[in-house]
Motif scaffolding. Sequence first.
Motif, PDB file in Angstrom:
ATOM      1  N   GLU A 132     -13.064  -6.742  70.711  1.00 54.15           N
ATOM      2  CA  GLU A 132     -14.226  -5.872  70.596  1.00 54.15           C
ATOM      3  C   GLU A 132     -14.935  -6.268  69.317  1.00 54.15           C
ATOM      4  O   GLU A 132     -14.302  -6.276  68.244  1.00 54.15           O
ATOM      5  N   MET A 133     -16.222  -6.598  69.370  1.00 55.04           N
ATOM      6  CA  MET A 133     -16.882  -6.951  68.108  1.00 55.04           C
ATOM      7  C   MET A 133     -16.938  -5.709  67.216  1.00 55.04           C
ATOM      8  O   MET A 133     -17.472  -4.677  67.614  1.00 55.04           O
ATOM      9  N   PRO A 134     -16.354  -5.796  65.995  1.00 53.30           N
ATOM     10  CA  PRO A 134     -16.364  -4.627  65.124  1.00 53.30           C
ATOM     11  C   PRO A 134     -17.794  -4.239  64.751  1.00 53.30           C
ATOM     12  O   PRO A 134     -18.694  -5.080  64.727  1.00 53.30           O
ATOM     13  N   ASP A 135     -17.993  -2.961  64.431  1.00 55.68           N
ATOM     14  CA  ASP A 135     -19.313  -2.503  64.004  1.00 55.68           C
ATOM     15  C   ASP A 135     -19.392  -2.659  62.484  1.00 55.68           C
ATOM     16  O   ASP A 135     -18.815  -1.871  61.740  1.00 55.68           O
ATOM     17  N   PHE A 136     -20.079  -3.694  62.044  1.00 53.18           N
ATOM     18  CA  PHE A 136     -20.173  -3.963  60.607  1.00 53.18           C
ATOM     19  C   PHE A 136     -21.470  -3.403  60.020  1.00 53.18           C
ATOM     20  O   PHE A 136     -21.915  -3.843  58.964  1.00 53.18           O
ATOM     21  N   GLY A 137     -22.087  -2.466  60.715  1.00 54.92           N
ATOM     22  CA  GLY A 137     -23.338  -1.889  60.211  1.00 54.92           C
ATOM     23  C   GLY A 137     -24.395  -2.966  60.091  1.00 54.92           C
ATOM     24  O   GLY A 137     -24.538  -3.814  60.969  1.00 54.92           O
ATOM     25  N   ASN A 138     -25.115  -2.955  58.942  1.00 55.54           N
ATOM     26  CA  ASN A 138     -26.193  -3.945  58.824  1.00 55.54           C
ATOM     27  C   ASN A 138     -25.778  -5.192  58.039  1.00 55.54           C
ATOM     28  O   ASN A 138     -26.611  -5.944  57.551  1.00 55.54           O
ATOM     29  N   LYS A 139     -24.472  -5.421  57.939  1.00 56.40           N
ATOM     30  CA  LYS A 139     -23.993  -6.633  57.244  1.00 56.40           C
ATOM     31  C   LYS A 139     -24.331  -7.888  58.068  1.00 56.40           C
ATOM     32  O   LYS A 139     -24.372  -7.828  59.299  1.00 56.40           O
ATOM     33  N   ILE A 140     -24.485  -8.998  57.378  1.00 60.30           N
ATOM     34  CA  ILE A 140     -24.611 -10.288  58.075  1.00 60.30           C
ATOM     35  C   ILE A 140     -23.206 -10.681  58.524  1.00 60.30           C
ATOM     36  O   ILE A 140     -22.298 -10.798  57.693  1.00 60.30           O
ATOM     37  N   VAL A 141     -23.023 -10.857  59.819  1.00 59.47           N
ATOM     38  CA  VAL A 141     -21.679 -11.125  60.343  1.00 59.47           C
ATOM     39  C   VAL A 141     -21.534 -12.618  60.654  1.00 59.47           C
ATOM     40  O   VAL A 141     -22.375 -13.208  61.337  1.00 59.47           O
ATOM     41  N   VAL A 142     -20.448 -13.204  60.134  1.00 60.15           N
ATOM     42  CA  VAL A 142     -20.152 -14.614  60.378  1.00 60.15           C
ATOM     43  C   VAL A 142     -18.807 -14.676  61.097  1.00 60.15           C
ATOM     44  O   VAL A 142     -17.856 -14.018  60.670  1.00 60.15           O
ATOM     45  N   ALA A 143     -18.743 -15.427  62.176  1.00 59.96           N
ATOM     46  CA  ALA A 143     -17.482 -15.450  62.925  1.00 59.96           C
ATOM     47  C   ALA A 143     -17.044 -16.873  63.242  1.00 59.96           C
ATOM     48  O   ALA A 143     -17.852 -17.714  63.639  1.00 59.96           O
ATOM     49  N   ASP A 144     -15.744 -17.085  63.070  1.00 59.94           N
ATOM     50  CA  ASP A 144     -15.108 -18.354  63.435  1.00 59.94           C
ATOM     51  C   ASP A 144     -14.623 -18.226  64.883  1.00 59.94           C
ATOM     52  O   ASP A 144     -13.553 -17.690  65.143  1.00 59.94           O
ATOM     53  N   TYR A 145     -15.431 -18.728  65.795  1.00 59.76           N
ATOM     54  CA  TYR A 145     -15.125 -18.616  67.229  1.00 59.76           C
ATOM     55  C   TYR A 145     -14.417 -19.856  67.767  1.00 59.76           C
ATOM     56  O   TYR A 145     -14.436 -20.101  68.976  1.00 59.76           O
ATOM     57  N   SER A 146     -13.785 -20.636  66.884  1.00 61.50           N
ATOM     58  CA  SER A 146     -13.245 -21.938  67.306  1.00 61.50           C
ATOM     59  C   SER A 146     -12.402 -21.882  68.576  1.00 61.50           C
ATOM     60  O   SER A 146     -12.508 -22.747  69.425  1.00 61.50           O
ATOM     61  N   SER A 147     -11.532 -20.869  68.683  1.00 62.98           N
ATOM     62  CA  SER A 147     -10.601 -20.922  69.818  1.00 62.98           C
ATOM     63  C   SER A 147     -10.914 -19.923  70.924  1.00 62.98           C
ATOM     64  O   SER A 147     -10.098 -19.751  71.825  1.00 62.98           O
ATOM     65  N   CYS A 148     -12.089 -19.276  70.868  1.00 59.62           N
ATOM     66  CA  CYS A 148     -12.403 -18.379  71.993  1.00 59.62           C
ATOM     67  C   CYS A 148     -13.865 -18.442  72.430  1.00 59.62           C
ATOM     68  O   CYS A 148     -14.270 -17.719  73.339  1.00 59.62           O
ATOM     69  N   ILE A 149     -14.646 -19.342  71.803  1.00 60.76           N
ATOM     70  CA  ILE A 149     -16.050 -19.459  72.223  1.00 60.76           C
ATOM     71  C   ILE A 149     -16.098 -19.793  73.720  1.00 60.76           C
ATOM     72  O   ILE A 149     -15.225 -20.511  74.218  1.00 60.76           O
ATOM     73  N   LEU A 150     -17.063 -19.249  74.412  1.00 59.10           N
ATOM     74  CA  LEU A 150     -17.288 -19.529  75.838  1.00 59.10           C
ATOM     75  C   LEU A 150     -16.192 -18.988  76.766  1.00 59.10           C
ATOM     76  O   LEU A 150     -16.163 -19.301  77.947  1.00 59.10           O
ATOM     77  N   SER A 151     -15.279 -18.188  76.212  1.00 60.74           N
ATOM     78  CA  SER A 151     -14.206 -17.651  77.066  1.00 60.74           C
ATOM     79  C   SER A 151     -14.652 -16.370  77.760  1.00 60.74           C
ATOM     80  O   SER A 151     -14.015 -15.910  78.694  1.00 60.74           O
ATOM     81  N   ARG A 152     -15.732 -15.763  77.271  1.00 63.39           N
ATOM     82  CA  ARG A 152     -16.314 -14.547  77.857  1.00 63.39           C
ATOM     83  C   ARG A 152     -17.686 -14.344  77.209  1.00 63.39           C
ATOM     84  O   ARG A 152     -17.966 -14.935  76.163  1.00 63.39           O
ATOM     85  N   PRO A 153     -18.523 -13.509  77.778  1.00 68.22           N
ATOM     86  CA  PRO A 153     -19.844 -13.323  77.164  1.00 68.22           C
ATOM     87  C   PRO A 153     -19.735 -12.625  75.806  1.00 68.22           C
ATOM     88  O   PRO A 153     -18.823 -11.820  75.594  1.00 68.22           O
ATOM     89  N   ILE A 154     -20.635 -12.950  74.884  1.00 67.71           N
ATOM     90  CA  ILE A 154     -20.728 -12.216  73.614  1.00 67.71           C
ATOM     91  C   ILE A 154     -22.210 -11.940  73.343  1.00 67.71           C
ATOM     92  O   ILE A 154     -23.075 -12.618  73.901  1.00 67.71           O
ATOM     93  N   ASP A 155     -22.452 -10.972  72.475  1.00 64.11           N
ATOM     94  CA  ASP A 155     -23.833 -10.644  72.128  1.00 64.11           C
ATOM     95  C   ASP A 155     -24.187 -11.369  70.831  1.00 64.11           C
ATOM     96  O   ASP A 155     -23.927 -10.876  69.732  1.00 64.11           O
ATOM     97  N   VAL A 156     -24.782 -12.555  70.972  1.00 62.95           N
ATOM     98  CA  VAL A 156     -25.073 -13.402  69.813  1.00 62.95           C
ATOM     99  C   VAL A 156     -25.987 -12.683  68.816  1.00 62.95           C
ATOM    100  O   VAL A 156     -25.877 -12.866  67.603  1.00 62.95           O
ATOM    101  N   SER A 157     -26.843 -11.804  69.328  1.00 61.95           N
ATOM    102  CA  SER A 157     -27.829 -11.173  68.433  1.00 61.95           C
ATOM    103  C   SER A 157     -27.179 -10.293  67.366  1.00 61.95           C
ATOM    104  O   SER A 157     -27.836  -9.890  66.411  1.00 61.95           O
ATOM    105  N   ARG A 158     -25.883 -10.002  67.513  1.00 67.81           N
ATOM    106  CA  ARG A 158     -25.219  -9.172  66.504  1.00 67.81           C
ATOM    107  C   ARG A 158     -24.634 -10.005  65.359  1.00 67.81           C
ATOM    108  O   ARG A 158     -24.068  -9.462  64.414  1.00 67.81           O
TER     109      ARG A 158
END
Length: 361
Positions: free
Chosen positions: A161-187
């Motif tokens: 579940e993408m955590p709710d980080f409020g209005n922080k700039i969120v950076v994620a290391d998706y190396s081992s799960c990118i493209l495994s399911r849809p994500i909301d890139v705009s967050r």
Amino acid sequence: MTQVYNFSAGPAMIPAEVLRRAEQELCNWHGLGTSVMEISHRSKEFIQVAEESEKDIRDLLNIPRNYKVLFCHGGARAQFAAVPMNLLGDKASADYIDGGYWAHSAVKEAQKYCSPNVIDVTTTIDGKRGILPMNEWKLSADSAYVHYCPNETIDGIAIDEMPDFGNKIVVADYSSCILSRPIDVSRFGVIYAGAQKNIGPAGLTLVIVREDLLGKARTELPSILDYTVLAENDSMFNTPPTFAWYLSGMVFKWLKEQGGLREMEKRNQAKAELLYGSIDRTGFYRNPVAAANRSWMNVPFQMADASLDKLFLDQAQDAGLHALKGHRVAGGMRASIYNAMPIEGVKALTDFMAEFEKRHG
Ligand code: PLP
């Protein structure tokens, strides 16, 4: 020949159909009489590969127009340095959610450039490793961004579940799960991923960066890690890893043919449920992760009697079930079941596990 299923965590898990297509055109790509890896990255033919691959990944991940897609070198570890150097601006700190080996490795690199606020989110839930509820994560008020790793490849822990980080700039290391399911890139502010699990061969690193975050890099940042320089040069500031890029583009097309990320999500869930169900069935095997935080991609497991590990691994290898040895820092076994692993492979593994248990349980 025995059907082989490769449960390796990487580098590179490529769908069998893609490998066969690549094999067919290896020496004579598009009738040019030469391999795609031998043509200029600035030729119209390769530019077409680059443009199509960008379009396809934009379609797959539904990437908004105000994001740049960069095809880089250096693996995820280069991004451990690139992220702070590109995003810190005049801030002295960034929040780092520490949920496992790779998140921790990102912290160690970031320490060269700032004083990361490290938030250890690991805990024990019913004797298993898990992640603290988000309301217990202590983010700082004045950090440049928050970094987290949604899938810990070695620990087998996921923050799905993408955590709710409020209005922080969120950076994620998706190396081992990118493209495994849809994500909301705009967050996200930045998403990065080493290619070598769900994208393509090692050597390519995908970076998706929101445009308003460009232009803030520290001056001492090597140009090759500078998102602005890479974006201005369409990821061709220096010679890109063209073969890895081309093959990744073929994987994107394969994903689209399969039905995109909704379909991958269904398949990955089914594979994970089959494998975890089989591990949990009796006490013979054990997965060390709390149910809510189990990874769909990397499934570590141990046997109650660890002296059987070698026999299990040897017999699995003979049965065509390869690369099940756990990571050197974790021991035991690990089955990595990325997009390229068909459900038949997981079924073959669970059948083998049941047989092995019958013989040695
Ligand atoms: N982050 C995660 C989640 C990984 O799984 C890995 C490698 O497996 C890395 C970072 C490091 O990637 P690289 O070897 O491409 O630098």
